[in-house]
Scaffold this motif. Structure first.
Motif, PDB file in Angstrom:
ATOM      1  N   ARG A 357      -3.546  -2.721 -14.057  1.00  0.00           N
ATOM      2  CA  ARG A 357      -3.307  -4.123 -14.372  1.00  0.00           C
ATOM      3  C   ARG A 357      -1.819  -4.409 -14.526  1.00  0.00           C
ATOM      4  O   ARG A 357      -1.425  -5.561 -14.633  1.00  0.00           O
ATOM      5  N   GLU A 358      -1.002  -3.375 -14.522  1.00  0.00           N
ATOM      6  CA  GLU A 358       0.442  -3.580 -14.614  1.00  0.00           C
ATOM      7  C   GLU A 358       1.092  -3.748 -13.245  1.00  0.00           C
ATOM      8  O   GLU A 358       2.270  -4.066 -13.148  1.00  0.00           O
ATOM      9  N   THR A 359       0.324  -3.507 -12.174  1.00  0.00           N
ATOM     10  CA  THR A 359       0.874  -3.630 -10.815  1.00  0.00           C
ATOM     11  C   THR A 359       1.191  -5.099 -10.507  1.00  0.00           C
ATOM     12  O   THR A 359       0.393  -5.979 -10.810  1.00  0.00           O
ATOM     13  N   THR A 360       2.356  -5.320  -9.878  1.00  0.00           N
ATOM     14  CA  THR A 360       2.737  -6.707  -9.561  1.00  0.00           C
ATOM     15  C   THR A 360       2.723  -6.951  -8.054  1.00  0.00           C
ATOM     16  O   THR A 360       2.764  -6.013  -7.253  1.00  0.00           O
ATOM     17  N   GLU A 361       2.701  -8.245  -7.717  1.00  0.00           N
ATOM     18  CA  GLU A 361       2.705  -8.630  -6.306  1.00  0.00           C
ATOM     19  C   GLU A 361       3.997  -8.176  -5.626  1.00  0.00           C
ATOM     20  O   GLU A 361       3.979  -7.731  -4.475  1.00  0.00           O
ATOM     21  N   ALA A 362       5.107  -8.261  -6.352  1.00  0.00           N
ATOM     22  CA  ALA A 362       6.391  -7.852  -5.768  1.00  0.00           C
ATOM     23  C   ALA A 362       6.361  -6.367  -5.414  1.00  0.00           C
ATOM     24  O   ALA A 362       6.892  -5.958  -4.376  1.00  0.00           O
ATOM     25  N   GLU A 363       5.730  -5.575  -6.270  1.00  0.00           N
ATOM     26  CA  GLU A 363       5.626  -4.137  -5.983  1.00  0.00           C
ATOM     27  C   GLU A 363       4.802  -3.903  -4.722  1.00  0.00           C
ATOM     28  O   GLU A 363       5.172  -3.103  -3.854  1.00  0.00           O
ATOM     29  N   ILE A 364       3.671  -4.588  -4.640  1.00  0.00           N
ATOM     30  CA  ILE A 364       2.800  -4.419  -3.471  1.00  0.00           C
ATOM     31  C   ILE A 364       3.557  -4.799  -2.201  1.00  0.00           C
ATOM     32  O   ILE A 364       3.487  -4.092  -1.184  1.00  0.00           O
ATOM     33  N   ASP A 365       4.323  -5.877  -2.249  1.00  0.00           N
ATOM     34  CA  ASP A 365       5.051  -6.299  -1.057  1.00  0.00           C
ATOM     35  C   ASP A 365       6.121  -5.289  -0.667  1.00  0.00           C
ATOM     36  O   ASP A 365       6.381  -5.077   0.520  1.00  0.00           O
ATOM     37  N   ARG A 366       6.713  -4.659  -1.666  1.00  0.00           N
ATOM     38  CA  ARG A 366       7.705  -3.623  -1.347  1.00  0.00           C
ATOM     39  C   ARG A 366       7.045  -2.431  -0.644  1.00  0.00           C
ATOM     40  O   ARG A 366       7.605  -1.858   0.290  1.00  0.00           O
ATOM     41  N   VAL A 367       5.836  -2.076  -1.093  1.00  0.00           N
ATOM     42  CA  VAL A 367       5.123  -0.962  -0.449  1.00  0.00           C
ATOM     43  C   VAL A 367       4.753  -1.346   0.989  1.00  0.00           C
ATOM     44  O   VAL A 367       4.924  -0.550   1.917  1.00  0.00           O
ATOM     45  N   ILE A 368       4.261  -2.566   1.161  1.00  0.00           N
ATOM     46  CA  ILE A 368       3.893  -3.012   2.512  1.00  0.00           C
ATOM     47  C   ILE A 368       5.107  -2.944   3.440  1.00  0.00           C
ATOM     48  O   ILE A 368       4.996  -2.583   4.611  1.00  0.00           O
ATOM     49  N   ASP A 369       6.278  -3.274   2.894  1.00  0.00           N
ATOM     50  CA  ASP A 369       7.494  -3.209   3.713  1.00  0.00           C
ATOM     51  C   ASP A 369       7.900  -1.774   4.033  1.00  0.00           C
ATOM     52  O   ASP A 369       8.442  -1.500   5.092  1.00  0.00           O
ATOM     53  N   ALA A 370       7.656  -0.863   3.093  1.00  0.00           N
ATOM     54  CA  ALA A 370       8.159   0.508   3.249  1.00  0.00           C
ATOM     55  C   ALA A 370       7.283   1.366   4.157  1.00  0.00           C
ATOM     56  O   ALA A 370       7.792   2.213   4.891  1.00  0.00           O
ATOM     57  N   VAL A 371       5.964   1.165   4.080  1.00  0.00           N
ATOM     58  CA  VAL A 371       5.045   2.103   4.734  1.00  0.00           C
ATOM     59  C   VAL A 371       5.217   2.194   6.255  1.00  0.00           C
ATOM     60  O   VAL A 371       5.298   3.294   6.800  1.00  0.00           O
ATOM     61  N   PRO A 372       5.284   1.065   6.990  1.00  0.00           N
ATOM     62  CA  PRO A 372       5.303   1.200   8.459  1.00  0.00           C
ATOM     63  C   PRO A 372       6.435   2.090   8.977  1.00  0.00           C
ATOM     64  O   PRO A 372       6.218   2.913   9.867  1.00  0.00           O
ATOM     65  N   ALA A 373       7.635   1.961   8.401  1.00  0.00           N
ATOM     66  CA  ALA A 373       8.760   2.763   8.888  1.00  0.00           C
ATOM     67  C   ALA A 373       8.528   4.245   8.612  1.00  0.00           C
ATOM     68  O   ALA A 373       8.882   5.105   9.436  1.00  0.00           O
ATOM     69  N   ILE A 374       7.924   4.543   7.468  1.00  0.00           N
ATOM     70  CA  ILE A 374       7.643   5.948   7.131  1.00  0.00           C
ATOM     71  C   ILE A 374       6.648   6.549   8.122  1.00  0.00           C
ATOM     72  O   ILE A 374       6.832   7.663   8.627  1.00  0.00           O
ATOM     73  N   ILE A 375       5.611   5.782   8.414  1.00  0.00           N
ATOM     74  CA  ILE A 375       4.595   6.276   9.354  1.00  0.00           C
ATOM     75  C   ILE A 375       5.224   6.477  10.734  1.00  0.00           C
ATOM     76  O   ILE A 375       5.000   7.506  11.388  1.00  0.00           O
ATOM     77  N   ASP A 376       6.038   5.511  11.170  1.00  0.00           N
ATOM     78  CA  ASP A 376       6.689   5.629  12.484  1.00  0.00           C
ATOM     79  C   ASP A 376       7.584   6.866  12.536  1.00  0.00           C
ATOM     80  O   ASP A 376       7.585   7.613  13.518  1.00  0.00           O
ATOM     81  N   GLN A 377       8.340   7.059  11.464  1.00  0.00           N
ATOM     82  CA  GLN A 377       9.276   8.183  11.417  1.00  0.00           C
ATOM     83  C   GLN A 377       8.542   9.505  11.615  1.00  0.00           C
ATOM     84  O   GLN A 377       8.975  10.373  12.376  1.00  0.00           O
ATOM     85  N   LEU A 378       7.398   9.659  10.922  1.00  0.00           N
ATOM     86  CA  LEU A 378       6.658  10.923  11.025  1.00  0.00           C
ATOM     87  C   LEU A 378       5.930  11.036  12.357  1.00  0.00           C
ATOM     88  O   LEU A 378       5.833  12.115  12.938  1.00  0.00           O
ATOM     89  N   ARG A 379       5.426   9.910  12.849  1.00  0.00           N
ATOM     90  CA  ARG A 379       4.726   9.972  14.140  1.00  0.00           C
ATOM     91  C   ARG A 379       5.704  10.305  15.262  1.00  0.00           C
ATOM     92  O   ARG A 379       5.348  10.994  16.214  1.00  0.00           O
ATOM     93  N   ASP A 380       6.937   9.831  15.134  1.00  0.00           N
ATOM     94  CA  ASP A 380       7.932  10.166  16.156  1.00  0.00           C
ATOM     95  C   ASP A 380       8.162  11.672  16.221  1.00  0.00           C
ATOM     96  O   ASP A 380       8.561  12.207  17.238  1.00  0.00           O
ATOM     97  N   MET A 381       7.921  12.330  15.099  1.00  0.00           N
ATOM     98  CA  MET A 381       8.134  13.776  15.049  1.00  0.00           C
ATOM     99  C   MET A 381       6.875  14.559  15.403  1.00  0.00           C
ATOM    100  O   MET A 381       6.912  15.763  15.556  1.00  0.00           O
ATOM    101  N   SER A 382       5.728  13.862  15.463  1.00  0.00           N
ATOM    102  CA  SER A 382       4.454  14.568  15.623  1.00  0.00           C
ATOM    103  C   SER A 382       4.180  14.880  17.089  1.00  0.00           C
ATOM    104  O   SER A 382       4.315  14.007  17.949  1.00  0.00           O
ATOM    105  N   PRO A 383       3.789  16.121  17.385  1.00  0.00           N
ATOM    106  CA  PRO A 383       3.500  16.457  18.790  1.00  0.00           C
ATOM    107  C   PRO A 383       2.227  15.782  19.296  1.00  0.00           C
ATOM    108  O   PRO A 383       1.980  15.770  20.493  1.00  0.00           O
ATOM    109  N   PHE A 384       1.445  15.222  18.377  1.00  0.00           N
ATOM    110  CA  PHE A 384       0.188  14.599  18.807  1.00  0.00           C
ATOM    111  C   PHE A 384       0.364  13.124  19.127  1.00  0.00           C
ATOM    112  O   PHE A 384      -0.565  12.436  19.480  1.00  0.00           O
TER     113      PHE A 384
END
Lengths: 399, 347
Positions: A357-384
Motif C-alpha cells: 500500500r506504500e507503492t506510488t504511481e510515480a514509482e510504477i511509472d519509473r519501473v515501466i520506463d526502466a524495464v524495456p531498455a533492460i530487457i533489450d540490453q540483455l536480449r542483445d547479448m542473448s544468443p537466442f
C-alpha cells in the motif's frame, strides 16, 4: 534517486506506527505476561488487544482461536504435524505441487521418514488447482488437506472455501497457508469450514519472527512446542510480546484501510503490467489473471535470465525478485513455474513485482520506463535472440 | 544476493565484446535454454599467424555467466590458438577476482566454449560430441564425463558438491549421483597416483558418509542439514513386464515402501492388471519421449502412484514437466481412476 521496493511478497517495511507501538514493551513494559505483578499485567492486556486485532483481520469467531508462533513456517509445521498426530488412524496428506517450501519440504520429510502418504495435486498452466485430482486423492485415510490461499510467486488464489468443504466431506481436516493472502484479500474464517490457517507478521508490515496459527474452536490439537502453559498450552515458550503487539497494530492498520487500499494497489499493478507488456515483446503474465492477489505480478521474459534482469533493475534502484535458478542457488527454475509447465524459454526469465500500500504511481511509472531498455540490453547479448525479433539459430555442442 | 567481486560487476554492467560477429571463422557454442545458460563464442583467427585477432560473445544466463563470457573474450584476444587452448576455467575466475563457488560453472562454460571454438578452428571432432553410451552423466544439464573430468582435474575437486558447483552435474534430479561418485573417485585415484592431490583428500567411492547433494533452495528457505537416511527396509520390486526395460532396483535410493493402498479400480481390475495396462500405455507413449531424445521407463506402481524413470536430454526438467501430465491423463482416462505420475528415484 529513491529506491523503489517492489518485493513485498518477500517481506515488507514495518510501519513506523507499528514500531512506536512496540517500543515501550522492550524497556518499560518488559514484564512476562505470565507474572502476577503489574509488569506482567500490562503486557497481558496489550497482547489481548493484539490477539483481537488478528482475530478481526481474519474474521475468526473467537480470539482464543489465535495462537502466536514464531512465523509462517512454524505455523505450517504445527498445523500439519498436529493434524497427523491427532488422527492416528489416518496417514495421508494432500497438498499442492506449488506450495511454499515451508509445506513441501516438510511433506517430503514426512513421506520419506514418517510413513505419511503425500498427494501433491498438480496445477494447470495458469496455476489453478486440478480439482478432479484433488477429489480423487481424498479418501478415508486423508488426515489433512493443506492448500495455500494464494501463491507467493504468481499470486494465483485457490478457492480454499470450497476446497475445505470437500475435505470435510471426506472427514479430513483442512489447513491453509495464508501467509501471502492475509491482508491482501478479505478473509472471514467464521463463514468457512477452514480448520487451521497460517499467517506471518512481516508480510503485512509487522515485525519479523512472528506469526499466528488460527485453530478453529474444537479442533483437536497436538502442540509442536511443548513447554509452559502459554497460548493455553498450545505453544510453549514466553511470548514475544513486543512482536505480538507489533503484529496486532499492523493487522489493525491493514484492516482499517483495506477496502480503499486493495483496489488502488490492484490498479497500480495493472498499470505496471500493461505498461510493460505493451512496450516489451515476447513476455507474458503468469498465473490466473482472473483470480490473483491484487499486489502480485510475475512477468516471464523470454530468452533472457532473471538474475541478470534483477541486477540491472537493482542498479537503477528497483528491487524485485525472480523465480530463476541462478538467484536461489538451486540450478533449476522455480518449482511453481515448472509445475505450471511454463516453457524453459521463459521460466528462467520470470520476474516478480510485488506491491504494497506504500507503492506510488510515480514509482510504477519509473519501473515501466526502466524495464524495456533492460530487457533489450540483455536480449542483445542473448544468443537466442536475433534483431529480426525471432529466435536465432543455435546449435550448442553439448545441448 | 551473491557477493560478486567488483570485477564481476564491472564485466556484467559493462560487458566487453558483446554481440554477434559477422566474419567469425571459429565458433564455439555450449549450453541450452532449458539448462539456464548458454554461450556462443565467436573468434576471428588470422590464418597466417593463428592469432585470435578479435572475439565476441553472446550469452544467455545470469550475471556471472555474462561476466565470465566477457572475461573470456578479453583473455583470448591477442593470443595464438595454442595459447588460448591452454587457458582453464581457473584463469577466467582469477581474471574476475574469483566467483562464488556455486557460480564456478559459469567459468567452466566459458572454458568449454573456448575448447569448442578451438576444435572448430582446427577442424577436430570433439570427443565429447558423440555422447557415446555412458558418456553423458548428468541428463538434466547434459554434462558428459569428459567435461566433468576436466573440471575435476583443473580445479582439483574432491567433493560431489564442488563437482555440482563447477559443472552443474547432479544439480537437477540427482539421479546421476552414483556414476558421478564413481567418476570422481576414479579421477581422484588417478590424480593421487600422479601426485597431484594427497591421498587423504581424494574422494573414495562408497566411503561413508557421502555428503548429501546440495539441497534445492526454492524461495530462499535454507533447509537444515538432515540426519542420514535410515536404511530402507523393503525396496519396491521393479515390475518385470516385457518389453519394458526394467532398471535394477537401487535399494538404498528408493524411499521406504509406503503402506500399500487398497486401490479400487472402477473397471474391476486387480492392481497387477492395472500395472500391465500402465506398462502398455507407457510403451505406446515411448516414441513421443524418444522423439525428444529421451526415454521413459516404468519403475513402480504403488496404489495410485506410478513411478517412472526419465532419461534423455534434460530429463529432470523439460520433458518431465511437459509430458508427465500427458502420460497421467492417458492412464487416468484408460483406467478410470486417478493416478499420479512421478519421476523416480528422486533423491
Amino acid at each position: 534517486m529513491d529506491p523503489i521496493y517492489l518485493d513485498n511478497n518477500a517481506t515488507t517495511r514495518v510501519f513506523p506506527e507499528v514500531v512506536q507501538e512496540m517500543l515501550p514493551f522492550f524497556t518499560e513494559q518488559f514484564g512476562n505476561a505470565s507474572s502476577i505483578h503489574a509488569f506482567g499485567e500490562e503486557v497481558g492486556s496489550a497482547m489481548r488487544t493484539a490477539r483481537r486485532a488478528v482475530q478481526a483481520l481474519i474474521g475468526a469467531e473467537h480470539d482464543h482461536e489465535i495462537i502466536f508462533t514464531s512465523g509462517g513456517t512454524e505455523s505450517n509445521n504445527a498445523a500439519i504435524r498436529s493434524a497427523l498426530a491427532a488422527n492416528p488412524a489416518r496417514n495421508e496428506l494432500i497438498t499442492s505441487a506449488v506450495e511454499h517450501p515451508a509445506i513441501l519440504s516438510l511433506a517430503d520429510w514426512l513421506e520419506k521418514h514418517e510413513g505419511v502418504v503425500v498427494h501433491r495435486i498438480p496445477v494447470d498452466g495458469k496455476g489453478r488447482l486440478d480439482i478432479d485430482a484433488y477429489r480423487a486423492a481424498l479418501g478415508p485415510k486423508t488426515a489433512l488437506v493443506s492448500f495455500m490461499w494464494a501463491n507467493n510467486e504468481t499470486g494465483t488464489i485457490f478457492p480454499v472455501d470450497g476446497l475445505a468443504d470437500l475435505a470435510h466431506d471426506a472427514g479430513a481436516l483442512f489447513h491453509t497457508d495464508a501467509v501471502q493472502a492475509a491482508g491482501k484479500v478479505p478473509i472471514d474464517l467464521k463463514s468457512t469450514e477452514i480448520d487451521m490457517l497460517s499467517l506471518s507478521s512481516h508480510k503485512l508490515h509487522g515485525p519479523k519472527g512472528l506469526g499466528a496459527l488460527y485453530l478453529r474452536k474444537g479442533t483437536r490439537f497436538r502442540p509442536l512446542l511443548r513447554g509452559g502453559h502459554q497460548e493455553r498450552g498450545r505453544r510453549g515458550g514466553t511470548e514475544n510480546a513486543p512482536a505480538i503487539i507489533g503484529l496486532g497494530k499492523a493487522a489493525e492498520m491493514t484492516l482499517a484501510t483495506m477496502a480503499q487500499d486493495l483496489p488502488r494497489i490492484e490498479a497500480l499493478r495493472n498499470r505496471l503490467e500493461n505498461g510493460i507488456v505493451q512496450k516489451v515483446g515476447h513476455c507474458f503474465i503468469t498465473g490466473d489473471t482472473r483470480d490473483r492477489l491484487p499486489n502480485t505480478s510475475t512477468i516471464a521474459f523470454e530468452y533472457i535470465e532473471g538474475e541478470a534482469i534483477l541486477m540491472l533493475l537493482n542498479k537503477q534502484g528497483i528491487a524485485a525478485s525472480s523465480g530463476s535458478a541462478c538467484t536461489s542457488g538451486s540450478l533449476e527454475p522455480s518449482h511453481v513455474l515448472r509445475a505450471m509447465d511454463i516453457p524453459f524459454t521463459a521460466a528462467h526469465g520470470a520476474i516478480r513485482f510485488s506491491l504494497s500500500r506504500e507503492t506510488t504511481e510515480a514509482e510504477i511509472d519509473r519501473v515501466i520506463d526502466a524495464v524495456p531498455a533492460i530487457i533489450d540490453q540483455l536480449r542483445d547479448m542473448s544468443p537466442f535472440w536475433s534483431t529480426e525479433g525471432g529466435v536465432a539459430a543455435f546449435n550448442p555442442e553439448y545441448a | 544476493m551473491w557477493e560478486y567481486s567488483e570485477k564481476v560487476k564491472d564485466h556484467f554492467f559493462n560487458p566487453r565484446n558483446a554481440g554477434a560477429m559477422e566474419d567469425a571463422n571459429a565458433v564455439g557454442e555450449v549450453g541450452s535454454l532449458s539448462c539456464g545458460d548458454a554461450l556462443k563464442l565467436m573468434l576471428k583467427v588470422n590464418p597466417e599467424t593463428d592469432i585470435i585477432e578479435d572475439a565476441k560473445f553472446q550469452t544467455f544466463g545470469c550475471g556471472s555467466a555474462i561476466a565470465s563470457s566477457s572475461a573470456l573474450t578479453e583473455l583470448v584476444i591477442g593470443k595464438t590458438i595454442d595459447e588460448a587452448r591452454a587457458l582453464t576455467n581457473q584463469d577466467i575466475a582469477e581474471f574476475l577476482d574469483g566467483l562464488p563457488p556455486e557460480k564456478m560453472h559459469c567459468s567452466v562454460m566459458g572454458q568449454e566454449a573456448l575448447t569448442a571454438a578451438v576444435a572448430a578452428w582446427k577442424g577436430e571432432e570433439l570427443e565429447e560430441d558423440d555422447h557415446e553410451e555412458g558418456a553423458l552423466i548428468c541428463k538434466c544439464f547434459a554434462v558428459d564425463a569428459g567435461m566433468i573430468e576436466r573440471a575435476i582435474r583443473t580445479n582439483k575437486l574432491t567433493t560431489l558438491e564442488m563437482v555440482t558447483f563447477y559443472t552443474k552435474a547432479g544439480g537437477g534430479c540427482s539421479s546421476c549421483r552414483e556414476p558421478l561418485e564413481e567418476l570422481l573417485s576414479d579421477v581422484n585415484a588417478a590424480m593421487v597416483a600422479e601426485g597431484v592431490i594427497a591421498a587423504a583428500d581424494a574422494f573414495v567411492f562408497g566411503a561413508a558418509p557421502v555428503a548429501p547433494p546440495p539441497q534445492k533452495k526454492t524461495t530462499g528457505f535454507v533447509i537444515p542439514d538432515m540426519p542420514p537416511d535410515p536404511p530402507a527396509t523393503a525396496a519396491p520390486e521393479p515390475i518385470a513386464i516385457q518389453p519394458i526395460r526394467v532398471k535394477p532396483a537401487t535399494a538404498a535410493k528408493l524411499p521406504p515402501a509406503p503402506a500399500p493402498e487398497t486401490a479400487t479400480s472402477p473397471k474391476g481390475l486387480s492392481l497387477a492388471q492395472e500395472t500391465i495396462a500402465i506398462a502398455r500405455i507407457i510403451e505406446e507413449m515411448r516414441p513421443i519421449f524418444q522423439a525428444d531424445g529421451g526415454d521413459v521407463i516404468l519403475m513402480d506402481v504403488d496404489g495410485n502412484k506410478v513411478s517412472v524413470e526419465m532419461t534423455g536430454a534434460c530429463a529432470g526438467c523439460q520433458i518431465a514437466s511437459l509430458t508427465l501430465g500427458g502420460l497421467r491423463k492417458r492412464i487416468r482416462d484408460e483406467l478410470e481412476r486417478d493416478f499420479i505420475v512421478v519421476p523416480a528415484p528422486k533423491n
